[in-house]
Design a protein around this motif. Sequence first.
Motif, PDB file in Angstrom:
ATOM      1  N   SER A  49      -1.533   7.488 -15.049  1.00 56.33           N
ATOM      2  CA  SER A  49      -1.424   8.084 -13.718  1.00 56.33           C
ATOM      3  C   SER A  49      -2.512   7.530 -12.798  1.00 56.33           C
ATOM      4  O   SER A  49      -2.250   7.210 -11.633  1.00 56.33           O
ATOM      5  CB  SER A  49      -1.533   9.604 -13.816  1.00 56.33           C
ATOM      6  N   LYS A  50      -3.728   7.400 -13.321  1.00 58.52           N
ATOM      7  CA  LYS A  50      -4.819   6.826 -12.530  1.00 58.52           C
ATOM      8  C   LYS A  50      -4.516   5.385 -12.157  1.00 58.52           C
ATOM      9  O   LYS A  50      -4.756   4.959 -11.023  1.00 58.52           O
ATOM     10  CB  LYS A  50      -6.138   6.898 -13.315  1.00 58.52           C
ATOM     11  N   LYS A  51      -3.977   4.623 -13.121  1.00 61.35           N
ATOM     12  CA  LYS A  51      -3.631   3.230 -12.850  1.00 61.35           C
ATOM     13  C   LYS A  51      -2.533   3.146 -11.783  1.00 61.35           C
ATOM     14  O   LYS A  51      -2.594   2.299 -10.887  1.00 61.35           O
ATOM     15  CB  LYS A  51      -3.152   2.537 -14.122  1.00 61.35           C
ATOM     16  N   ALA A  52      -1.550   4.016 -11.894  1.00 59.15           N
ATOM     17  CA  ALA A  52      -0.452   4.011 -10.918  1.00 59.15           C
ATOM     18  C   ALA A  52      -0.967   4.354  -9.530  1.00 59.15           C
ATOM     19  O   ALA A  52      -0.548   3.753  -8.532  1.00 59.15           O
ATOM     20  CB  ALA A  52       0.631   4.995 -11.341  1.00 59.15           C
ATOM     21  N   LEU A  53      -1.883   5.307  -9.437  1.00 59.44           N
ATOM     22  CA  LEU A  53      -2.459   5.682  -8.153  1.00 59.44           C
ATOM     23  C   LEU A  53      -3.255   4.520  -7.562  1.00 59.44           C
ATOM     24  O   LEU A  53      -3.159   4.234  -6.363  1.00 59.44           O
ATOM     25  CB  LEU A  53      -3.348   6.917  -8.308  1.00 59.44           C
ATOM     26  N   ALA A  54      -4.022   3.832  -8.411  1.00 59.63           N
ATOM     27  CA  ALA A  54      -4.791   2.677  -7.943  1.00 59.63           C
ATOM     28  C   ALA A  54      -3.852   1.574  -7.455  1.00 59.63           C
ATOM     29  O   ALA A  54      -4.102   0.951  -6.418  1.00 59.63           O
ATOM     30  CB  ALA A  54      -5.694   2.161  -9.063  1.00 59.63           C
ATOM     31  N   CYS A  55      -2.760   1.353  -8.177  1.00 56.92           N
ATOM     32  CA  CYS A  55      -1.781   0.343  -7.754  1.00 56.92           C
ATOM     33  C   CYS A  55      -1.130   0.732  -6.429  1.00 56.92           C
ATOM     34  O   CYS A  55      -0.896  -0.124  -5.573  1.00 56.92           O
ATOM     35  CB  CYS A  55      -0.706   0.167  -8.827  1.00 56.92           C
ATOM     36  N   GLU A  56      -0.856   2.014  -6.275  1.00 58.87           N
ATOM     37  CA  GLU A  56      -0.254   2.474  -5.020  1.00 58.87           C
ATOM     38  C   GLU A  56      -1.212   2.269  -3.850  1.00 58.87           C
ATOM     39  O   GLU A  56      -0.813   1.796  -2.783  1.00 58.87           O
ATOM     40  CB  GLU A  56       0.133   3.947  -5.130  1.00 58.87           C
ATOM     41  N   LYS A  57      -2.487   2.584  -4.046  1.00 62.31           N
ATOM     42  CA  LYS A  57      -3.476   2.378  -2.991  1.00 62.31           C
ATOM     43  C   LYS A  57      -3.597   0.899  -2.646  1.00 62.31           C
ATOM     44  O   LYS A  57      -3.673   0.523  -1.472  1.00 62.31           O
ATOM     45  CB  LYS A  57      -4.842   2.922  -3.424  1.00 62.31           C
ATOM     46  N   TYR A  58      -3.599   0.038  -3.681  1.00 62.99           N
ATOM     47  CA  TYR A  58      -3.700  -1.399  -3.463  1.00 62.99           C
ATOM     48  C   TYR A  58      -2.463  -1.904  -2.716  1.00 62.99           C
ATOM     49  O   TYR A  58      -2.565  -2.733  -1.818  1.00 62.99           O
ATOM     50  CB  TYR A  58      -3.863  -2.117  -4.797  1.00 62.99           C
ATOM     51  N   SER A  59      -1.319  -1.378  -3.081  1.00 63.31           N
ATOM     52  CA  SER A  59      -0.075  -1.759  -2.407  1.00 63.31           C
ATOM     53  C   SER A  59      -0.111  -1.361  -0.933  1.00 63.31           C
ATOM     54  O   SER A  59       0.316  -2.136  -0.059  1.00 63.31           O
ATOM     55  CB  SER A  59       1.111  -1.089  -3.100  1.00 63.31           C
ATOM     56  N   LEU A  60      -0.623  -0.177  -0.638  1.00 64.12           N
ATOM     57  CA  LEU A  60      -0.745   0.255   0.761  1.00 64.12           C
ATOM     58  C   LEU A  60      -1.704  -0.653   1.522  1.00 64.12           C
ATOM     59  O   LEU A  60      -1.444  -1.006   2.684  1.00 64.12           O
ATOM     60  CB  LEU A  60      -1.214   1.704   0.834  1.00 64.12           C
ATOM     61  N   LEU A  61      -2.801  -1.024   0.883  1.00 66.80           N
ATOM     62  CA  LEU A  61      -3.761  -1.931   1.514  1.00 66.80           C
ATOM     63  C   LEU A  61      -3.109  -3.280   1.822  1.00 66.80           C
ATOM     64  O   LEU A  61      -3.254  -3.809   2.931  1.00 66.80           O
ATOM     65  CB  LEU A  61      -4.976  -2.133   0.597  1.00 66.80           C
ATOM     66  N   LEU A  62      -2.372  -3.817   0.853  1.00 66.59           N
ATOM     67  CA  LEU A  62      -1.696  -5.094   1.076  1.00 66.59           C
ATOM     68  C   LEU A  62      -0.633  -4.980   2.172  1.00 66.59           C
ATOM     69  O   LEU A  62      -0.463  -5.909   2.969  1.00 66.59           O
ATOM     70  CB  LEU A  62      -1.058  -5.590  -0.225  1.00 66.59           C
ATOM     71  N   THR A  63       0.053  -3.848   2.217  1.00 65.28           N
ATOM     72  CA  THR A  63       1.058  -3.633   3.262  1.00 65.28           C
ATOM     73  C   THR A  63       0.397  -3.615   4.635  1.00 65.28           C
ATOM     74  O   THR A  63       0.907  -4.223   5.587  1.00 65.28           O
ATOM     75  CB  THR A  63       1.813  -2.317   3.016  1.00 65.28           C
ATOM     76  N   GLU A  64      -0.734  -2.947   4.740  1.00 69.22           N
ATOM     77  CA  GLU A  64      -1.462  -2.910   6.009  1.00 69.22           C
ATOM     78  C   GLU A  64      -1.924  -4.317   6.410  1.00 69.22           C
ATOM     79  O   GLU A  64      -1.824  -4.700   7.585  1.00 69.22           O
ATOM     80  CB  GLU A  64      -2.666  -1.976   5.905  1.00 69.22           C
ATOM     81  N   GLN A  65      -2.421  -5.076   5.433  1.00 68.62           N
ATOM     82  CA  GLN A  65      -2.859  -6.440   5.718  1.00 68.62           C
ATOM     83  C   GLN A  65      -1.682  -7.306   6.170  1.00 68.62           C
ATOM     84  O   GLN A  65      -1.802  -8.104   7.101  1.00 68.62           O
ATOM     85  CB  GLN A  65      -3.528  -7.050   4.491  1.00 68.62           C
ATOM     86  N   LEU A  66      -0.543  -7.134   5.524  1.00 65.24           N
ATOM     87  CA  LEU A  66       0.649  -7.893   5.896  1.00 65.24           C
ATOM     88  C   LEU A  66       1.099  -7.538   7.313  1.00 65.24           C
ATOM     89  O   LEU A  66       1.441  -8.427   8.102  1.00 65.24           O
ATOM     90  CB  LEU A  66       1.777  -7.621   4.895  1.00 65.24           C
ATOM     91  N   GLN A  67       1.070  -6.259   7.637  1.00 64.14           N
ATOM     92  CA  GLN A  67       1.454  -5.844   8.983  1.00 64.14           C
ATOM     93  C   GLN A  67       0.504  -6.423  10.032  1.00 64.14           C
ATOM     94  O   GLN A  67       0.932  -6.838  11.110  1.00 64.14           O
ATOM     95  CB  GLN A  67       1.494  -4.308   9.077  1.00 64.14           C
ATOM     96  N   GLU A  68      -0.772  -6.461   9.701  1.00 64.61           N
ATOM     97  CA  GLU A  68      -1.747  -7.040  10.628  1.00 64.61           C
ATOM     98  C   GLU A  68      -1.476  -8.540  10.813  1.00 64.61           C
ATOM     99  O   GLU A  68      -1.504  -9.041  11.940  1.00 64.61           O
ATOM    100  CB  GLU A  68      -3.175  -6.825  10.113  1.00 64.61           C
ATOM    101  N   LYS A  69      -1.189  -9.238   9.743  1.00 63.27           N
ATOM    102  CA  LYS A  69      -0.869 -10.666   9.838  1.00 63.27           C
ATOM    103  C   LYS A  69       0.404 -10.874  10.658  1.00 63.27           C
ATOM    104  O   LYS A  69       0.492 -11.825  11.447  1.00 63.27           O
ATOM    105  CB  LYS A  69      -0.699 -11.283   8.444  1.00 63.27           C
ATOM    106  N   GLU A  70       1.386  -9.996  10.487  1.00 68.82           N
ATOM    107  CA  GLU A  70       2.615 -10.098  11.273  1.00 68.82           C
ATOM    108  C   GLU A  70       2.333  -9.879  12.761  1.00 68.82           C
ATOM    109  O   GLU A  70       2.895 -10.573  13.620  1.00 68.82           O
ATOM    110  CB  GLU A  70       3.660  -9.097  10.776  1.00 68.82           C
ATOM    111  N   ARG A  71       1.449  -8.930  13.069  1.00 73.82           N
ATOM    112  CA  ARG A  71       1.063  -8.697  14.466  1.00 73.82           C
ATOM    113  C   ARG A  71       0.366  -9.937  15.032  1.00 73.82           C
ATOM    114  O   ARG A  71       0.633 -10.355  16.166  1.00 73.82           O
ATOM    115  CB  ARG A  71       0.146  -7.471  14.580  1.00 73.82           C
TER     116      ARG A  71
END
Length: 90
Positions: A49-71
């Motif tokens: 569960s901890k690993k899944a939460l960490a992966c989810e947080k990392y995924s959100l971070l990457l999504t934010e970075q991708l959105q910034e690059k798209e902007r």
Amino acid sequence: MDAKEALRKRRISSIVLGLAILASVGFFFYGMINNIQAQKAKEIAQEESKKALACEKYSLLLTEQLQEKERQLTQARADAALLKEQTLEK
């Protein structure tokens, strides 16, 4: 005969009680083993569960970075189109 019959009944009672005690000890150890396995499974589930939460947080971070690059890319395209228009006007 009465004493022999009483002794026989006591032996049978002792055997039955002994078997009941053995069965209860067996169930006790079975329960203990299951409890230990359940604790291990719980710990593994908590770690996963901890690993899944960490992966989810990392995924959100990457999504934010991708959105910034798209902007940035959209802005760069808009700037390039504006420069192209300005160049064509001259």
